[in-house]
Design a protein around this motif. Structure first.
Motif, PDB file in Angstrom:
ATOM      1  N   LEU A  68       0.949  -1.123   0.053  1.00 49.98           N
ATOM      2  CA  LEU A  68      -0.001  -0.088  -0.052  1.00 49.98           C
ATOM      3  C   LEU A  68       0.787   1.183   0.074  1.00 49.98           C
ATOM      4  CD1 LEU A  68      -3.279  -0.665   2.250  1.00 49.98           C
ATOM      5  CD2 LEU A  68      -2.861  -0.609  -0.061  1.00 49.98           C
ATOM      6  N   PHE A  99      -7.266  -4.991   8.300  1.00 54.45           N
ATOM      7  CA  PHE A  99      -7.178  -3.573   8.378  1.00 54.45           C
ATOM      8  C   PHE A  99      -7.448  -3.328  10.108  1.00 54.45           C
ATOM      9  CE2 PHE A  99      -7.827  -4.013   3.952  1.00 54.45           C
ATOM     10  CZ  PHE A  99      -6.690  -3.190   3.327  1.00 54.45           C
ATOM     11  N   ARG A 103     -12.224  -2.825   7.211  1.00 55.45           N
ATOM     12  CA  ARG A 103     -12.564  -2.311   5.762  1.00 55.45           C
ATOM     13  C   ARG A 103     -13.408  -3.449   5.057  1.00 55.45           C
ATOM     14  NH1 ARG A 103      -7.998   2.014   3.830  1.00 55.45           N
ATOM     15  NH2 ARG A 103      -9.563   2.692   2.641  1.00 55.45           N
ATOM     16  N   PHE A 105     -16.356  -4.823   2.726  1.00 51.98           N
ATOM     17  CA  PHE A 105     -17.332  -4.299   1.632  1.00 51.98           C
ATOM     18  C   PHE A 105     -18.882  -4.298   2.329  1.00 51.98           C
ATOM     19  CE2 PHE A 105     -14.154  -6.612  -0.766  1.00 51.98           C
ATOM     20  CZ  PHE A 105     -13.237  -5.520  -1.117  1.00 51.98           C
ATOM     21  N   ASN A 107     -21.738  -3.307   2.088  1.00 53.02           N
ATOM     22  CA  ASN A 107     -23.159  -3.529   1.375  1.00 53.02           C
ATOM     23  C   ASN A 107     -23.166  -4.989   0.795  1.00 53.02           C
ATOM     24  OD1 ASN A 107     -24.376  -1.085   2.394  1.00 53.02           O
ATOM     25  ND2 ASN A 107     -23.413   0.131   0.816  1.00 53.02           N
ATOM     26  N   MET A 108     -22.199  -5.616   0.896  1.00 50.85           N
ATOM     27  CA  MET A 108     -22.124  -7.113   0.357  1.00 50.85           C
ATOM     28  C   MET A 108     -22.425  -8.025   1.407  1.00 50.85           C
ATOM     29  SD  MET A 108     -18.727  -6.915  -2.141  1.00 50.85           S
ATOM     30  CE  MET A 108     -19.309  -7.844  -3.692  1.00 50.85           C
ATOM     31  N   VAL A 116     -14.981 -12.247  -2.798  1.00 47.67           N
ATOM     32  CA  VAL A 116     -14.147 -11.195  -3.556  1.00 47.67           C
ATOM     33  C   VAL A 116     -12.726 -11.548  -3.222  1.00 47.67           C
ATOM     34  CG1 VAL A 116     -13.439  -8.918  -3.455  1.00 47.67           C
ATOM     35  CG2 VAL A 116     -15.883  -9.238  -3.662  1.00 47.67           C
ATOM     36  N   ARG A 179     -12.095 -13.450   4.719  1.00 50.79           N
ATOM     37  CA  ARG A 179     -11.656 -12.782   3.350  1.00 50.79           C
ATOM     38  C   ARG A 179     -10.272 -12.723   3.045  1.00 50.79           C
ATOM     39  NH1 ARG A 179     -13.010  -6.426   2.499  1.00 50.79           N
ATOM     40  NH2 ARG A 179     -11.130  -6.264   3.695  1.00 50.79           N
TER      41      ARG A 179
ATOM     42  N   VAL B 434     -18.414  -4.386  -7.689  1.00 52.36           N
ATOM     43  CA  VAL B 434     -18.870  -3.888  -6.455  1.00 52.36           C
ATOM     44  C   VAL B 434     -17.936  -3.508  -5.388  1.00 52.36           C
ATOM     45  CG1 VAL B 434     -20.539  -4.413  -4.428  1.00 52.36           C
ATOM     46  CG2 VAL B 434     -20.888  -5.054  -6.836  1.00 52.36           C
ATOM     47  N   ALA B 435     -16.969  -4.426  -5.331  1.00 52.26           N
ATOM     48  CA  ALA B 435     -15.852  -4.292  -4.255  1.00 52.26           C
ATOM     49  C   ALA B 435     -15.171  -3.022  -4.337  1.00 52.26           C
ATOM     50  CB  ALA B 435     -14.873  -5.421  -4.337  1.00 52.26           C
ATOM     51  N   GLU B 438     -17.377  -0.060  -3.117  1.00 50.40           N
ATOM     52  CA  GLU B 438     -17.599  -0.053  -1.801  1.00 50.40           C
ATOM     53  C   GLU B 438     -16.363   0.603  -1.279  1.00 50.40           C
ATOM     54  OE1 GLU B 438     -19.813  -1.696   0.637  1.00 50.40           O
ATOM     55  OE2 GLU B 438     -20.989  -1.340  -1.229  1.00 50.40           O
ATOM     56  N   ASP B 439     -15.170  -0.106  -1.522  1.00 50.48           N
ATOM     57  CA  ASP B 439     -13.758   0.269  -1.061  1.00 50.48           C
ATOM     58  C   ASP B 439     -12.796   0.054  -1.813  1.00 50.48           C
ATOM     59  OD1 ASP B 439     -11.603   0.835   0.564  1.00 50.48           O
ATOM     60  OD2 ASP B 439     -12.410   0.172   2.515  1.00 50.48           O
ATOM     61  N   LYS B 441      -9.364   0.814  -1.961  1.00 53.70           N
ATOM     62  CA  LYS B 441      -8.039   0.439  -1.313  1.00 53.70           C
ATOM     63  C   LYS B 441      -8.392  -1.053  -0.827  1.00 53.70           C
ATOM     64  CE  LYS B 441      -4.919   3.498  -0.993  1.00 53.70           C
ATOM     65  NZ  LYS B 441      -5.170   4.898  -0.361  1.00 53.70           N
ATOM     66  N   ALA B 442      -9.431  -1.184  -0.097  1.00 48.13           N
ATOM     67  CA  ALA B 442      -9.684  -2.618   0.392  1.00 48.13           C
ATOM     68  C   ALA B 442      -9.836  -3.586  -0.618  1.00 48.13           C
ATOM     69  CB  ALA B 442     -10.629  -2.845   1.330  1.00 48.13           C
ATOM     70  N   ALA B 443     -10.476  -3.353  -1.889  1.00 50.42           N
ATOM     71  CA  ALA B 443     -10.475  -4.130  -2.941  1.00 50.42           C
ATOM     72  C   ALA B 443      -9.153  -4.440  -3.601  1.00 50.42           C
ATOM     73  CB  ALA B 443     -11.409  -3.606  -4.104  1.00 50.42           C
ATOM     74  N   ARG B 552     -28.276  -2.748  -3.839  1.00 46.54           N
ATOM     75  CA  ARG B 552     -27.003  -2.499  -3.281  1.00 46.54           C
ATOM     76  C   ARG B 552     -26.781  -0.949  -3.446  1.00 46.54           C
ATOM     77  NH1 ARG B 552     -23.902  -6.954  -2.544  1.00 46.54           N
ATOM     78  NH2 ARG B 552     -24.006  -7.551  -4.871  1.00 46.54           N
ATOM     79  N   GLU B 556     -26.198   1.965  -0.513  1.00 45.11           N
ATOM     80  CA  GLU B 556     -24.861   2.845  -0.888  1.00 45.11           C
ATOM     81  C   GLU B 556     -25.389   4.308  -0.555  1.00 45.11           C
ATOM     82  OE1 GLU B 556     -22.840   2.011  -4.336  1.00 45.11           O
ATOM     83  OE2 GLU B 556     -22.648  -0.092  -3.893  1.00 45.11           O
TER      84      GLU B 556
ATOM     85  N   PRO C  96     -22.794   9.788  -1.231  1.00 55.81           N
ATOM     86  CA  PRO C  96     -21.592   9.397  -2.076  1.00 55.81           C
ATOM     87  C   PRO C  96     -21.409  10.447  -3.299  1.00 55.81           C
ATOM     88  CG  PRO C  96     -23.517   7.658  -2.199  1.00 55.81           C
ATOM     89  CD  PRO C  96     -23.751   9.007  -1.375  1.00 55.81           C
ATOM     90  N   ALA C 306      -9.929   7.662   0.699  1.00 57.04           N
ATOM     91  CA  ALA C 306     -10.364   6.044   0.497  1.00 57.04           C
ATOM     92  C   ALA C 306     -10.748   5.978   2.195  1.00 57.04           C
ATOM     93  CB  ALA C 306      -9.247   5.424   0.267  1.00 57.04           C
TER      94      ALA C 306
END
Lengths: 277, 579, 306
Positions: A68, A99, A103, A105, A107-108, A116, A179, B434-435, B438-439, B441-443, B552, B556, C96, C306
């Motif tokens: 990162l 993290f 962190r 997702f 809404n999944m 993912v 995950r 979607v990932a 959503e985020d 960096k995390a993705a 979704r 959001e 958003p 982010a």
């Protein structure tokens, strides 16, 4: 309150092969040196703890390891090859992380979150996805099955269809671990996995980490909870102001006067322990 | 207070706040119901009497005991009101526990009142005087007023969640089929209206009925049913779209509008991949449509085409798509690394670059490729084998004109785009998108190829728009730069946003609203853009996820809304249980 | 000579871009929002000044009229910008990021249409009044033509830039703005009224845009409701070029962009030079900057959002 665990498997004393070796990692932000030539060696099947007061550069060091951040100097060798400082390359090589501030997702669903994680180990691309060939269906089913398996593994098997944001806090931490595990890592980096947990959840977390270790994955943990870390780790590294203060077995580190000073000593950051998010 | 464990538990209606009117409602519950009955009977009775002295206004409303079309609308409303009323108290109580009939009656009453008021106002204004309103009009107006008052005073009752309604599959499928048939005839009827007033009043009627059904909770149930019978719904929708030209008796006027709507919708669907799925704001999307159109134009047999090579049309489609996708890659590669806001403006700048280049390449400024601002006119109709798209063809006694031919091609194209859209959405790639939304960096830290997936979304969106553009060039006969101004991109985006980001049905509704209404409601045409702008602003405040929202996306846009999250989760679990 | 002439032309149009670009950059620096409708604020300013002239000074040309005209321009553009912030953007502050951008498009289209439909005669471009000393015959300095409006525009930029510097560094509100742009949450804790700072940022941008509106009117002698679109896009390019969020950068970016596009017009050989391609080269520059130096010439504050 005490964290107990029935006889942790004896650590392979210098037995395992070196899987991760970071040497001379330096990270500067403008004039600030957040991490100053830190070395870290992780062997297969080991649990290594990373402790230090707030602002010691633990998370920054993690970010350098996982790509990162691009370290100002130093290199990270993983499984015999130099890791490029790109998050995707790091994951593909076999190092995954969680993290400090969760962190997910949000809404999944829990299952989708883990799916993912499988992304980098699967390969269906556009045309296969559009035409829904046999390969696509096979891979999709395998992804789903593996994700469910991992949820069961961390104890969330019954929450697979719940939205990540609706999960209780402790479950969110475990989901993040699931995950990360979905990327088939050889080394798992956990950034404060028990922050904000109650004693019972903390114990479940350490059980889970032992279980992961026993399955052959090396674990590096950042933690503030001393009892947790000294009970858990085979080796502990104490960072202070970006530099390695002590490295050694939990007992060595625990009794080192410099560590005690760093934590309790003159600094004003001792009050924040464990409360950091 | 989850109702998952006890499916039959009766939960209070969400958003229910006790107020002063509740006191009134408690006191006069019985009276209110009688008022409702009276109101609907009076409303219906009025429909059998003459509304207007002048038979020329709003169709013929002047003959007693022979209801004109507007009167039939109100009769329908009265029948619907009767159903609600009997569900509230009477033989249909079984239905009443599921639907909020009190609220539905109130909404329907107010809608009918509005309808009557507008109708009578139109009669009075066009025939210069209230004197020309016949008694029937006043009777129906009073009836709708009584209905509205009665509906408002009915005591609200908690209802069971329609999520747990178990109906035989044939009822559910039947409902879908009936709705689809109504959609077909409704659309044919609406398009057949040349009188803007009747068209507008028809819309008022449709909105009133739809709103009352929404208030009753019908659409919540319908959404679940649609999920359960997705195939049937898709097939039904396609059948409606396919049959539509056959209802038009070869009339080109309406088919022309329908084709416009369809090409707009198809392009917007492509944009929905970029915006709705990958979450990238593309403000220059029209340029990709333009790239396809210009490719087709320059390779066509038009006397003004600038390239000598004349490949068959399927090759042209592919080439147009490839040209557009290549442009997408060229513009996407540098900009997709920077943040989303930049992307929006850079794509906007790119759209301008495209438009300006097309109007510059006229031989004086650079090579003569596009004939500059005049564009390439006289593009001949498509000819595939011996089938010429310009001719009228007769199939099973139905004559299908030029626009109907293009309509079918576009329908196929839309189908292709829908397939691509929904299959990508439900795949590894879709999860990656979607990932990222959503985020990011995390993705990335989880090994998702963020840049690659964004670029793919961008390029595939461009590819599909390019395909649509090649058809558009032939259908429009000419290609000029001013067809591809920024406003068109904004319209496409608006179709996606109004309809619902990330859903297919939503985009179709958005496209229809944006293209059809200005065509039919000529009197608003000068205010079209103003309404459009205000609509965008209001939509972002009131319902940013669009009319038909993807779950979704809805989550959001409402990060704080816990109740919504739980509700959606419940729906989700129910679906899992069904399968 | 040709070079010098193009340099002057470039600095003129560049000053205009710079005046508008400040609005993008100030707002972005504080709320990380690209106020897409800022071009319209500029357009409203031009119409505001025209309205003042038409109502009170119809037919007059005295330079003194310029003062009420400028006031009218600023009043109109600041008013619109503040209303826009209050009713369109503020409710979406935590939505958003797609939402405020789409709102901005809606606001932009609405403002254009409101002017077109409700400003008398605005359905076609309206002539802008001639004012003594600042419009009319150009000055000839040897081979170089210097338009009077150019002097006004550059002068307006200089005055505005000095004012901006003073406001941001020397006033309490200006320092509050700096604090909010560094860290809004901490600024709030320190007792800064963040809402007010945001309104001030919008107003400040609008102030300069209003002045730019007058300058544009004097330069082109006619105004229309669509003038804000291209100007806004160019100004945004300027803001990015200088480093968005950086106020000095916006000024530098504007000037560089103006000069670059005039030089491109003059010195790119062959068919791709010339005025028709001017805007194309400006936008190409935007893309090139984003590729090679996304932080802009002077560097923007990098925000990890982010």
């Amino acid at each position: 309150m005490t964290v107990t665990h029935s006889a942790p498997a004896a650590p392979p004393a210098d037995g395992g092969a070196v899987i991760l070796q970071a040497s001379g990692v330096i990270m500067r932000f403008g004039g600030l040196t957040a991490v100053n030539s830190v070395d870290l060696t992780v062997r297969e099947g080991e649990i290594v703890g990373l402790i230090g007061p707030n602002g010691a550069g633990k998370t920054t060091f993690f970010n350098c390891l996982t790509g990162l951040y691009k370290p100002t100097e130093g290199q990270v060798i993983f499984n015999g090859a130099v890791l490029p400082p790109k998050p995707r390359a790091v994951v593909l090589a076999g190092m995954a992380r969680t993290f400090q501030n969760i962190r997910l997702f949000n809404n999944m669903t829990a299952l989708e979150n883990v799916m993912v994680g499988r992304y980098c180990r699967t390969s269906s691309m556009a045309l296969t996805s559009i035409f829904r060939g046999p390969k696509f269906r096979r891979e999709e089913a395998a992804t789903r099955a593996r994700a469910q398996e991992l949820l069961d593994y961390v104890g969330l098997g019954r929450s697979s269809e719940l939205l990540a944001r609706n999960l209780p806090y402790g479950d969110q931490r475990r989901l993040e671990i699931a995950r990360a595990l979905a990327t088939d890592p050889k080394v798992l980096l956990l950034d404060e996995p028990t922050a904000g947990m109650n004693p019972q959840e903390t114990r479940q977390a350490s059980d889970l980490i032992f279980k992961i270790r026993d399955s052959g994955i090396a674990v590096v943990v950042i933690e503030h909870d001393m009892r947790f870390i000294f009970n858990l780790c085979d080796r502990v590294l104490c960072l202070v102001r970006g530099e390695t203060l002590v490295e050694g077995s939990p007992t060595q580190v625990q009794s080192d006067p410099r560590v005690i000073e760093a934590y309790i000593g003159t600094g004003d950051d001792d009050e924040d322990e464990g409360a950091s998010t | 207070m989850s109702t998952v464990s006890t499916p039959t538990q009766i939960a209070p209606t969400p958003g229910y706040h006790p107020s002063r009117i509740d006191g009134l409602r408690e006191q006069h519950g019985r009276l209110a119901w009688l008022l409702v009955l009276t109101g609907l009977v009076v409303l219906a009775a009025g429909c059998f009497l003459s509304w207007s002295y002048d038979p020329e206004i709003l169709g013929n409303l002047s003959i007693s005991f022979n209801p004109g079309s507007l009167q039939l609308f109100m009769l329908t409303a009265a029948v619907l009101a009767l159903v609600y009323a009997l569900a509230y108290r009477g033989p249909l109580r079984g239905l009443g526990v599921w639907i909020d009939s009190a609220k539905a009656l109130m909404v329907l009453g107010i809608g009918a009142l509005g309808f009557m008021a507008i109708t009578l106002a139109v009669v009075a204004v066009t025939s210069s005087g209230l004197i020309n309103i016949d008694p029937g009009g006043w009777v129906s107006l009073v009836g709708s007023l009584v209905l509205a008052v009665g509906g408002s005073l009915l005591e609200r009752r908690p209802t069971k969640d329609t999520l747990h309604a178990q109906l035989p599959a044939w009822v559910e499928i039947g409902t879908i089929v009936v709705l689809m048939a109504m959609l077909l005839f409704g659309a044919a009827y609406a398009l057949g209206q040349t009188d803007g007033n009747i068209f507008g009043l028809f819309l008022v009627f449709v909105v009133a009925v739809a709103w009352s059904l929404f208030a009753a909770g019908f659409f919540t149930w319908l959404g679940i049913v649609a999920q359960r019978h997705r195939r049937v719904l898709m097939l039904g929708a396609f059948a409606v779209a396919f049959l539509f030209p056959f209802t038009q008796n070869g009339s080109d006027a309406n088919m022309s509008i329908a084709t416009q709507v369809l090409i707009f919708a198809a392009t917007a669907l492509g944009l929905n991949i970029v915006v709705g799925l990958a979450g990238l704001l593309d403000l220059g999307y029209i340029a990709f449509l333009g790239a396809g159109a210009y490719t087709a134009a320059t390779l066509s047999t038009s006397a003004f085409a600038t390239i000598g090579w004349k490949p068959p049309f399927l090759v042209v489609v592919l080439l147009g798509a490839i040209v557009a996708a290549t442009l997408g890659l060229i513009i996407g590669t540098p900009t997709l690394r920077v943040s989303g806001d930049y992307l929006a403006i850079v794509t906007l700048a790119f759209g301008e670059i495209f438009r300006l280049s097309m109007s510059n390449l006229d031989g004086n400024n650079g090579p003569d490729l596009t004939h500059g601002p005049n564009g390439i006119p006289a593009i001949p109709d498509l000819q595939i084998g011996s089938f010429n798209f310009g001719d009228e063809h007769t199939i099973l006694g139905f004559s299908l004109g030029r626009f109907a031919n293009y309509y079918f091609v576009l329908l196929v194209l839309a189908l292709v785009i829908i397939t691509v859209f929904s299959r990508l959405n439900n795949s590894r790639i879709g999860r990656g998108w979607v990932a990222i939304r959503e985020d990011e960096k995390a993705a990335e830290a989880m090994g998702v190829n963020v840049f690659g997936l964004k670029l793919f979304a961008f390029a595939s969106g461009a590819f599909l728009a390019g395909m649509a553009g090649t058809v558009k060039a032939h259908q429009d006969v000419s290609v000029t730069p001013d067809q591809y101004v920024f406003l068109e991109s904004a319209f496409l985006l608006a179709a996606v946003v109004l309809g619902g980001m990330g859903t297919v049905a939503g985009v179709f509704i958005g496209a229809t609203i944006l293209k059809l209404l200005p065509e039919k409601l000529r009197f608003i045409s000068d205010y079209r853009l103003l309404i459009f702008g205000v609509l965008l602003v209001l939509m972002m405040r009131v319902r940013p996820e669009g009319i038909i929202a993807s779950q979704r996306r809805q989550l959001e846009f409402h990060e704080e809304d816990e109740a919504l999250a739980e509700r959606i989760e419940e729906v989700h679990l129910e679906e899992e249980a069904q399968t | 000579m040709l070079f010098l002439q193009q340099l002057i032309n470039g600095l003129t149009s560049g000053s205009l871009y710079a005046l508008i670009a400040v609005g993008y950059t100030v707002v972005y620096g504080i709320v990380q929002l690209i106020n897409f409708a800022h071009g319209e604020v500029f357009m409203i300013g031009a119409f505001g000044s025209l309205a003042v002239w038409t109502i009170f000074f119809q037919g007059q040309t005295s330079i003194l009229i310029l003062i009420p005209m400028l006031l009218g321009a600023v009043a109109a553009s600041v008013g619109v910008a503040v209303l826009m912030e209050r009713f369109a953007y503020r409710p979406l502050r935590h939505a958003p990021r797609l939402a405020p951008l789409i709102t901005a498009i809606g606001v932009s289209v609405s403002l254009q249409e409101i002017v077109r439909l409700f400003y008398p005669g605005a359905k076609s471009p309206l002539p802008y009044p001639q004012i003594d000393y600042v419009s009319g015959t150009a000055l000839q300095l040897g081979d170089i033509t210097l338009r009077r409006s150019a002097i006004f525009t550059v002068g307006a930029l200089v005055v505005s830039a000095v004012f901006l510097w003073w406001f941001i560094n020397r006033t309490k509100l200006g320092r509050g703005m700096q604090a909010v742009s560094q860290d809004p949450d901490t600024a709030r804790l320190m007792g800064i009224n963040v809402d007010r700072v945001i309104v001030v940022a919008f107003a400040l941008g609008a102030l300069l845009a209003g002045i730019a509106g007058v300058a544009q009117g004097l330069q082109t002698n006619s105004i229309s409701q669509i003038m804000g679109f291209t100007a806004g896009l160019k100004a945004f390019t300027a803001a990015v070029l200088g480093g968005i969020g950086n106020v000095a950068g916006a000024v530098v970016g504007g000037l560089v962009l103006g000069v670059a596009e005039s030089l491109a017009t003059q010195f790119i050989p062959g068919a791709f030079g010339g005025t028709p391609w001017k805007d194309v080269w400006a936008f190409v520059l935007l893309i090139v900057v984003l590729v090679f130096r996304p932080q802009g010439l002077l560097g923007a504050r990098v925000v990890d959002r982010a």
